[in-house]
Design an enzyme around this catalytic site. Sequence first.
Site, PDB file in Angstrom:
ATOM      1  N   GLU A 139       6.548   3.674  -1.910  1.00 27.29           N
ATOM      2  CA  GLU A 139       6.039   5.007  -1.532  1.00 27.29           C
ATOM      3  C   GLU A 139       5.551   4.951  -0.088  1.00 27.29           C
ATOM      4  OE1 GLU A 139       3.050   5.381  -4.714  1.00 27.29           O
ATOM      5  OE2 GLU A 139       4.512   6.549  -5.843  1.00 27.29           O
ATOM      6  N   CYS A 163      -1.415  11.824  -9.738  1.00 29.64           N
ATOM      7  CA  CYS A 163      -2.201  12.015  -8.513  1.00 29.64           C
ATOM      8  C   CYS A 163      -1.904  13.350  -7.827  1.00 29.64           C
ATOM      9  CB  CYS A 163      -1.944  10.868  -7.553  1.00 29.64           C
ATOM     10  SG  CYS A 163      -0.200  10.511  -7.285  1.00 29.64           S
TER      11      CYS A 163
END
Length: 659
Positions: A330, A414
């Site tokens: 990521e 998230c």
Amino acid sequence: MAIKFSSIICALLAVTGFKLSGATPAPAPDYPFQPVPFTAVHLDDIFWAPRLETNRVTTIPYAFGKCEASGRMDNFTRAAAVLRGESNADRKLPGYPFDDSDPYKVLEGAAYSLAVQPDAKLSGYVDNLVLLIASAQEPDGYLYTARTIDPQHPHPWSGTQRWVNDPDESHELYDAGHLFEAAAAHYQATGETNFLNVAIKEADLLCKTFGPATNQLHYWPGHEIVEMGLAKLYRVTGNVRYLDLAKYFIDVRGTRPGGDDYHQSRIPPVKQASAVGHAVRAGYLYSGMADVAALTGDQDYLRAMDAIWANVVGKKLYVTGGIGARPDGEAFGSNYELPNLTAYNETCAAVANVYWNQRLFLLHGDAKYVDVLERTLYNGLLSGISLDGTKFFYPNPLASKGDYERSAWFGCACCPGNLTRFLPSLPGYVYAQRQDEIFVNLFVGGKADIKLDDGRKIILTQQTAYPWDGAVRISVEPERKTSFTLSIRIPGWARNEPVPGDLYRFAETNATPVTLKVDGKKVNFTVENGYAKLDRRWRPGDVVELNLPMPVRRVLANSKVKADAGRVALQRGPVVFCAEATDNPGGKVLDLVLPDSQPLAAKFEPALLNGVEVIKGRALDADRTEQDFTAIPYYAWANRGKGEMAVWFSDSETALRKP
Ligand SMILES: [Zn+2]
């Protein structure tokens, strides 16, 4: 629960560094430019106000419901049962060691929302949730259900003892950071100290546990955010130990072997000059560094941040304002590594990019940071949530083969929580102030009650159909005739500069000038740090009229970006467009050729996608047959089912290749 207005004022004063009683001490240092608080700005525009309302009435209750359904609330219940010594307590652990952070984030969003819009039902829910969270806190302040539920067999990522795995993946300090952010917001919104006290208890434990002394731990947080959270807690409480610990966590990072780029811990942050590793962690680190730099005046932090920002904006920023090119880790990619189909661009990273650029604006007072913020806001951040407020993107790619759409929730959740907490704070990004200067940073209709440092009150009312129309009318209402500077941002896109630096440029120069009038009379202005500065004696009822021409613009990327070679993107105002299968004949958009000579026209479609501007023209399909071409705002894609999507189009047949 009634909102205690006097307490809000106290909290806001605390945030800006002023004390209420006793002799007047010198204000503690903080950002030289201060946002006009979100509680003083009431939006009533056609674009953001409905989105904030959807967040309040739909997304916040929906996200709380998902936290309940996925067991995130039960984790606190179980931890509390263990703390009460109940022998048969269910020992089921959270799925991820950071699951606690999701209710914190939604609670933060609820607090922001309650501060501007009382809501008895939501308020009651928040009260109960605060009690539940408090019940799961260990007597010494430790709050982390992934261990408390079963200390002998904690979550596999958590490590056998408290904190030992935090530089890697336990996320104990990450959970704490989100707790601090939520508690500070809750205190500001309600004036209640019950949740703040939970945060203070854990922060005090952290201050005892971590630090430079030999009997303390010298770990750095594996997933940053506690730095920002501690800075916020320092502003609210005035306890300088929280600021010291925020600085310690930044300074200790990368000071011993074993660090890596993924965690921004290979070398100390002050020595870093490019953005590396996990993009959300990086964005939170940089935001925390900006806070600590503002609160301490640390020049080394500023130098490091300038270098890292130049690297991101010059080499690692998508045209949508997204950051973090690589799915693997990521993470930020190499310089100019900006693939479209596989672009990761986590929604949380877009939120972090907005946080960071807002903080850099507050440090420097330069609109170039707001240019990046605005690009991210209207494109790569807003794409993270569906128009109905109940579906979410985790990655935000710039092309799709038709196999990707938003999800109702995630195991690792998230992103939904981050949107839920960011959106209601948006009014705080519209205006800023410094001494007798007021900055208009974003163009959003609504009313702002602004108080200058010397107590003078000014009401600004914006009327605009931005981002669809560049006409902005600002009425200025001082209590009486008075002098101050009204600094109006002239966006980079309106000055032929899509982003600061040379990563993107417009294919053609727009010759239609930006115009500014005061009380109907044209004003000549120069642009200073991105602002037209109107320094004059203002009378009640004065009206400023700004006109930002919004032609359809073709955007080109720096030739070093291989993925965009021979391609153009489309932008109008701050909005980046994309073509979606459903609007284009044959449902194929990845191979469309959009020749430079083709005229493109924009038109507002009130019934489409809650009302959007669309761009229409003619393109060539894969067989090189001319066909109609339609593009919609990028943020609105994938609201009508799956299908191909493209942001960058070949502008000639020779350049045609797969994205
Ligand atoms: Zn995320």
